[in-house]
Design an enzyme around this catalytic site. Structure first.
Site, PDB file in Angstrom:
ATOM      1  CG  HIS A 161      -2.078  -0.767   1.276  1.00 35.72           C
ATOM      2  ND1 HIS A 161      -2.482  -1.493   2.388  1.00 35.72           N
ATOM      3  CD2 HIS A 161      -3.031  -0.983   0.326  1.00 35.72           C
ATOM      4  CE1 HIS A 161      -3.614  -2.116   2.116  1.00 35.72           C
ATOM      5  NE2 HIS A 161      -3.970  -1.831   0.866  1.00 35.72           N
ATOM      6  CB  CYS A 254      -2.579   0.564   8.549  1.00 34.49           C
ATOM      7  SG  CYS A 254      -1.133   0.414   7.561  1.00 34.49           S
TER       8      CYS A 254
HETATM    9  N1  ARG Z   1      -3.646  -7.195   6.682  1.00 33.73           N
HETATM   10  C1  ARG Z   1      -4.107  -6.003   6.058  1.00 33.73           C
HETATM   11  C2  ARG Z   1      -4.134  -6.177   4.551  1.00 33.73           C
HETATM   12  O1  ARG Z   1      -3.287  -6.868   4.041  1.00 33.73           O
HETATM   13  C3  ARG Z   1      -3.256  -4.836   6.465  1.00 33.73           C
HETATM   14  C4  ARG Z   1      -3.721  -3.524   5.930  1.00 33.73           C
HETATM   15  C5  ARG Z   1      -2.787  -2.393   6.213  1.00 33.73           C
HETATM   16  N2  ARG Z   1      -3.355  -1.174   5.821  1.00 33.73           N
HETATM   17  C6  ARG Z   1      -2.719  -0.167   5.208  1.00 33.73           C
HETATM   18  N3  ARG Z   1      -3.359   0.934   5.019  1.00 33.73           N
HETATM   19  N4  ARG Z   1      -1.496  -0.289   4.764  1.00 33.73           N
HETATM   20  O2  ARG Z   1      -4.982  -5.665   3.870  1.00 33.73           O
END
Ligand code: ARG
Length: 259
Positions: A161, A254
């Site tokens: 992300h 996050c």
């Molecule tokens: N386990 C989650 C996923 O893989 C973590 C999300 C993390 N969020 C972020 N905004 N980077 O989607």
């Protein structure tokens, strides 16, 4: 934010997640509370969305959608494991009086993971694509009233992300882990902001996954180089232990969504 009541590592949708390495419940809740307190300490009001059984990643509210001026573009999650979250986030936004923005594009097959992949710096919206969110989807953010979009192509599955490897601090500066992007995207991003490249070990502790509130930056613990850089720029730094959330591939940013 969303309390980590049902948070755990129950599936694997990014390389950080390993179902056999569970999150410790008590520790998760202490770490989440510490972050919550740090944010409140900056005089920010925090709204909570109720956590849901069988949606362990709902704690990562950054992925709920993208909000601008009381309007929200809801996410379309890539993995079925997280798709059930959309209903609850949607209900929350409706109840809170936000206007749901219609997608301008007929984009049923395209994914978008909200603020996790879309960060504002002034009037510019930096958007991440190539791993979770699709580039073509971003046509839709125009309905939110976003004019300038800076496309950032992600290439490393560990930095899946945009908010895992880039954090705009203000209109002129930001921090990042450049290797997470294609050389072409690196160039484009550097044209917009003065970017400080973090050391690899701190990038891997998610130092970029920071919450910026005016003159304060909240970052994961164990990132001294990032911390001293931010202090040099005049920021106050609060560090929060995030070990339990890093097990799911997330940290401070996050766990929050700007609304
Ligand atoms: N386990 C989650 C996923 O893989 C973590 C999300 C993390 N969020 C972020 N905004 N980077 O989607």
């Amino acid at each position: 934010m969303c309390k980590p009541t049902y948070y755990d590592i129950e599936y694997e949708i990014n390389p950080w997640m390993n179902k056999t390495i569970k999150a410790e419940h008590l520790k998760s809740s202490i770490q989440w509370n510490q972050l919550y307190d740090a944010i409140k300490h900056c005089d920010v009001e925090v709204e909570l969305v109720e956590s849901q059984k069988e949606l362990p990643d709902m704690v990562f509210t950054a992925n709920a959608g993208l909000v601008k001026d009381g309007r929200v573009l809801l996410s379309d999650f890539r993995y079925p494991e997280r798709q059930g979250e959309k209903h609850y986030f949607k209900q929350w936004f409706i109840k809170a009086g936000y206007q749901l923005v219609d997608k301008s594009l007929d984009s049923t097959d395209l994914c978008f993971e909200g603020e996790g992949d879309a960060l504002f710096s002034n009037n510019f919206l930096f958007v991440g694509y190539g791993i979770r969110s699709d580039k073509a989807y971003y046509e839709n953010v125009k309905s939110l009233g976003v004019e300038e979009i800076i496309y950032c192509e992600l290439v490393d599955p560990y930095f899946y992300h945009l908010d895992t490897c880039f954090c705009p601090l203000n209109e002129t500066h930001g921090i990042w882990w450049p290797k997470a992007f294609t050389p072409n995207s690196q160039q484009i991003m550097q044209k917009q902001l003065q970017l400080f490249a973090l050391p690899e070990n701190e990038a891997k502790k998610f130092a970029c996954n920071a919450v910026v509130i005016k003159e304060t930056v909240i970052i994961p613990a164990g990132c001294p180089v990032t911390e001293s850089h931010l202090k040099t720029l005049g920021y106050k730094v609060i560090s929060c232990e995030m070990s339990e959330f890093i097990k799911a591939g997330g940290a401070c940013k996050c766990l929050t969504l700007y609304i």
